[in-house]
Design an enzyme around this catalytic site. Sequence first.
Site, mmCIF file in Angstrom:
data_model
loop_
_atom_site.group_PDB
_atom_site.id
_atom_site.type_symbol
_atom_site.label_atom_id
_atom_site.label_comp_id
_atom_site.label_asym_id
_atom_site.label_seq_id
_atom_site.Cartn_x
_atom_site.Cartn_y
_atom_site.Cartn_z
ATOM 1 N N ASP A 50 41.592 -91.723 -16.584
ATOM 2 C CA ASP A 50 40.929 -90.903 -15.354
ATOM 3 C C ASP A 50 39.725 -90.012 -16.048
ATOM 4 O O ASP A 50 38.248 -89.775 -15.767
ATOM 5 C CB ASP A 50 40.758 -91.259 -13.869
ATOM 6 C CG ASP A 50 42.162 -90.064 -14.041
ATOM 7 O OD1 ASP A 50 42.297 -89.504 -15.530
ATOM 8 O OD2 ASP A 50 42.717 -89.552 -13.294
ATOM 9 N N ARG A 278 40.515 -85.067 -8.125
ATOM 10 C CA ARG A 278 40.192 -86.537 -8.952
ATOM 11 C C ARG A 278 39.014 -86.625 -7.190
ATOM 12 O O ARG A 278 38.532 -85.575 -6.394
ATOM 13 C CB ARG A 278 40.779 -87.674 -8.815
ATOM 14 C CG ARG A 278 41.928 -87.373 -9.610
ATOM 15 C CD ARG A 278 41.424 -88.530 -10.538
ATOM 16 N NE ARG A 278 41.101 -89.340 -9.861
ATOM 17 C CZ ARG A 278 41.336 -90.850 -9.962
ATOM 18 N NH1 ARG A 278 43.001 -91.056 -10.620
ATOM 19 N NH2 ARG A 278 41.450 -92.157 -9.225
ATOM 20 N N TYR A 286 51.191 -86.021 -12.495
ATOM 21 C CA TYR A 286 51.294 -86.284 -13.362
ATOM 22 C C TYR A 286 53.052 -86.046 -13.489
ATOM 23 O O TYR A 286 52.481 -85.140 -13.459
ATOM 24 C CB TYR A 286 50.437 -86.536 -15.090
ATOM 25 C CG TYR A 286 49.431 -87.305 -14.815
ATOM 26 C CD1 TYR A 286 50.012 -88.561 -15.369
ATOM 27 C CD2 TYR A 286 48.176 -87.348 -16.089
ATOM 28 C CE1 TYR A 286 48.902 -89.739 -16.072
ATOM 29 C CE2 TYR A 286 47.703 -87.642 -15.512
ATOM 30 C CZ TYR A 286 47.467 -89.058 -15.459
ATOM 31 O OH TYR A 286 46.521 -89.702 -16.440
ATOM 32 N N PRO A 362 49.545 -90.170 -21.678
ATOM 33 C CA PRO A 362 48.751 -90.112 -20.208
ATOM 34 C C PRO A 362 47.864 -88.540 -20.730
ATOM 35 O O PRO A 362 46.556 -89.018 -20.181
ATOM 36 C CB PRO A 362 48.470 -90.656 -19.569
ATOM 37 C CG PRO A 362 50.248 -90.270 -19.131
ATOM 38 C CD PRO A 362 51.245 -90.055 -20.418
HETATM 39 P P1 FAD Z 1 43.655 -101.696 -21.668
HETATM 40 O O1 FAD Z 1 43.012 -100.768 -21.032
HETATM 41 O O2 FAD Z 1 44.650 -101.541 -21.518
HETATM 42 O O3 FAD Z 1 42.699 -103.359 -21.187
HETATM 43 C C1 FAD Z 1 43.224 -104.457 -22.601
HETATM 44 C C2 FAD Z 1 42.742 -105.889 -21.272
HETATM 45 O O4 FAD Z 1 42.869 -106.688 -22.550
HETATM 46 C C3 FAD Z 1 42.888 -105.887 -19.971
HETATM 47 O O5 FAD Z 1 42.310 -105.920 -19.847
HETATM 48 C C4 FAD Z 1 44.144 -107.483 -20.534
HETATM 49 O O6 FAD Z 1 43.905 -108.003 -19.010
HETATM 50 C C5 FAD Z 1 43.409 -107.473 -20.936
HETATM 51 N N1 FAD Z 1 44.637 -108.831 -22.168
HETATM 52 C C6 FAD Z 1 45.413 -108.160 -22.396
HETATM 53 N N2 FAD Z 1 45.662 -108.992 -23.271
HETATM 54 C C7 FAD Z 1 45.223 -110.120 -23.058
HETATM 55 C C8 FAD Z 1 45.418 -111.504 -23.483
HETATM 56 N N3 FAD Z 1 46.150 -111.965 -24.141
HETATM 57 N N4 FAD Z 1 44.047 -112.063 -23.841
HETATM 58 C C9 FAD Z 1 43.442 -112.190 -23.390
HETATM 59 N N5 FAD Z 1 42.972 -109.841 -21.897
HETATM 60 C C10 FAD Z 1 44.025 -109.888 -22.547
HETATM 61 N N6 FAD Z 1 45.689 -93.524 -19.556
HETATM 62 C C11 FAD Z 1 45.465 -92.258 -18.942
HETATM 63 O O7 FAD Z 1 44.507 -91.767 -20.026
HETATM 64 N N7 FAD Z 1 46.055 -92.088 -18.024
HETATM 65 C C12 FAD Z 1 46.769 -92.365 -16.960
HETATM 66 O O8 FAD Z 1 46.925 -92.084 -15.902
HETATM 67 C C13 FAD Z 1 47.274 -93.822 -17.537
HETATM 68 N N8 FAD Z 1 48.082 -94.702 -16.443
HETATM 69 C C14 FAD Z 1 47.643 -96.133 -16.858
HETATM 70 C C15 FAD Z 1 48.664 -97.030 -16.082
HETATM 71 C C16 FAD Z 1 48.645 -98.346 -16.800
HETATM 72 C C17 FAD Z 1 48.909 -99.466 -15.584
HETATM 73 C C18 FAD Z 1 47.831 -98.986 -17.577
HETATM 74 C C19 FAD Z 1 48.115 -100.050 -17.899
HETATM 75 C C20 FAD Z 1 47.224 -98.051 -18.377
HETATM 76 C C21 FAD Z 1 47.014 -96.191 -18.164
HETATM 77 N N9 FAD Z 1 46.228 -95.510 -18.568
HETATM 78 C C22 FAD Z 1 46.017 -94.071 -18.521
HETATM 79 C C23 FAD Z 1 45.743 -96.213 -20.142
HETATM 80 C C24 FAD Z 1 44.625 -96.645 -20.125
HETATM 81 O O9 FAD Z 1 44.307 -97.194 -19.154
HETATM 82 C C25 FAD Z 1 44.199 -97.034 -21.694
HETATM 83 O O10 FAD Z 1 44.259 -96.268 -22.539
HETATM 84 C C26 FAD Z 1 43.124 -97.595 -21.807
HETATM 85 O O11 FAD Z 1 43.033 -98.036 -20.375
HETATM 86 C C27 FAD Z 1 43.266 -98.558 -23.049
HETATM 87 O O12 FAD Z 1 41.422 -99.273 -23.090
HETATM 88 P P2 FAD Z 1 41.937 -100.670 -23.885
HETATM 89 O O13 FAD Z 1 40.687 -101.280 -23.640
HETATM 90 O O14 FAD Z 1 42.324 -100.564 -24.714
HETATM 91 O O15 FAD Z 1 42.863 -100.957 -23.065
#
Ligand code: FAD
Length: 662
Positions: A50, A278, A286, A362
């Site tokens: 967020d 927020r 947290y 996080p």
């Molecule tokens: P992600 O946001 O994880 O996106 C990955 C995407 O790839 C997802 O949409 C997934 O569906 C897709 N995907 C995965 N595997 C496959 C596959 N094999 N084939 C096709 N698609 C696939 N960060 C904070 O700062 N504060 C928080 O409180 C916090 N809470 C979180 C809670 C959860 C449950 C999660 C999962 C993450 C949290 N994070 C938090 C971390 C933050 O969301 C991530 O650091 C950020 O979203 C990273 O972005 P990304 O695009 O690299 O990965």
Amino acid sequence: VSEIPESKCDVLIIGAGPAGLMTATWMARCGINARIVDKRNTKIFSGQADGLQMRSLEIFDSFGFCDRAWKEANHMIEMCMWNPGPDGVIRRSDRVSDVPVGLSRFTQIVLHQGRIERFFLDHIKKYSKDLIKVERAVLPDSLEIDEKLAGDHSPTSYPIKVTLRHLTEEEATPAQSNGSSVSDGLFRSNLADDDTDDLIRKSQGKEGTMEIVRAKYMVGCDGAHSWTRRQLGFQLEGEPTDFIWGVLDVIPITDFPDIRMRCAVHSAESGSLMVIPRENKLVRLYIQLTEVKPDTSGRADRSRINPEMIIKAAQKILSPYKLTYEHCDWWTAYQIGQRVGTNFDYRSRVFLAGDAVHTHSPKAGQGMNVSMQDAFNLGWKLGLVVKGIARPSILKTYQSERRRIAQDLIDFDHKFSRLFSGKPAKDLLDETGVSMAEFKEAFVKGNMFASGLSVDYGASMLVAKAGDAAEQGDGTDVSSKNEVISKQDLATNIKIGMRLPSFKVLNQADARPWHFQERLKSDGRFRLILFAGNVLSPTQKKRLDAFCSTLDASRFLKPHLYKDIDILTCHSAKRTDTELLRDFPDILHPFDVRTGWDYDSVYVDDVSYHEGYSDAYRGYGVDKETGCVVIARPDQYVGFIGELSGEGMREVEGYFRGIFVG
Ligand code: FAD
């Protein structure tokens, strides 16, 4: 047996979280034939990351959608620190500015990841003319790379072959956490109006079918459990942590006075808590859950965790203040390792970005920001290479530039986690406890890193500065350095390798004040910035003319002007004594038979009617008489600084010769 259908695209993106959507945004802005697939059947609508750093907001602004985030978000201005007093009862011990003052025109804001994804999706739709759409409920099944073709960068070479499987609704719906009536991450009652359409997934009638995609490049943005990373056999290196975090997004009912401030609360005996105020009256808490420990395999049993348990832990930490809630929007619990990927790319063909190459706690709100910024670094490079403008070797700078940032992030998180999770020291002699002075100092220092503004890329073909990249420990091939060397002392506060800072300047033609950075759009073009100095001095005018006529005569650069290299000018003479058409060579404000003169390219460092005087030349550390020339890359990081002269112009040409194909 029916044949599996086959198709081609230039760039295939796996995963549509923040990193994947940022990559797709660049593809849309650069006009690339790209596809983006995600295994989930919808975007996310609440929870997860967020916090938005100042640098992320500058990046959003360079695309043109920062205003949406800025309006909807909660703005965090002050950070309060709460610690036990001599009686063991928590009290406010300090207040500091939430972010370092004066570094950016933005401050830190908080808005959940689902909204950020919305802004990206709308932007991609607009700029790709609806050609790039997230294809949901699609899972990659196999990856093959033709090793012979991987080194062949001709336009007809598609070395990557991926088989995709179209999932059924059931397969594409993520499981919910156990033990709670509140959905974790897909809670749908709080949908924003413009998100509703995303829930009605339009079936393409492809469920259960397979297809083959051949691609030139592929970017794995598929999160911490990255399938792409596993296919490449790359590892995440680092340590698992024992810290289990509970996260609650609630509308709190409380007498705690700082509930609308960002707070770090260290209790005497009950652990620590972070308060993040927020949007929509929500507050994120947290909390480190000390009662849940990992088992012998190192994993904690998350099914034992529920919102009631998390709020109880929070109540103990905040005692004697009361805290309850009626509405819980989202919650999660997780245990996260601090790890960095060994490799960020495979043969400059398959890349990994975001959580796929770094994971960490996080608390400092870095995950989404650093993930987006990885993709922001990579996307334009891919765009320019696919279009045949830049040499494919620029793609090597992705790993050399971003791996170091990921490592810094883990180091930062490591330090901050220890200080955040440790028990407060009882007194000066208590060496096992965390001193609150130390915590404050680490917070203030760490804030510079956490703002995203301290990123300083090493020497490479894109960053013409002294010192070789290998020396900086990022393993870059030294031979890929740009041969031109900048003159940093001509602009002491514009650091080569860092993002161009911003000061207010006025448009020469209409006197409107602008933050200069606002003129550096993320449209895939480099910016040649002429700090033209005092154009009313005959000697300086001669230097400016010499620069412009050498530029005009450059057979190498001329075809790239305005198309791949935009020109911006900022002079320091008095606005009212200068005239756009009289004092500035045409090349700086070109004429078009249909649209007339370009009135948006020449700026002046002068006093505005309504917004004071920013003294931009002084801020940039540039001599007001003689000026200089600066090249900003398409991502606003500074690549070159040189003299504003015929000689300086030849260096500018040299810089671009190191990057462009021809
Ligand atoms: P992600 O946001 O994880 O996106 C990955 C995407 O790839 C997802 O949409 C997934 O569906 C897709 N995907 C995965 N595997 C496959 C596959 N094999 N084939 C096709 N698609 C696939 N960060 C904070 O700062 N504060 C928080 O409180 C916090 N809470 C979180 C809670 C959860 C449950 C999660 C999962 C993450 C949290 N994070 C938090 C971390 C933050 O969301 C991530 O650091 C950020 O979203 C990273 O972005 P990304 O695009 O690299 O990965």
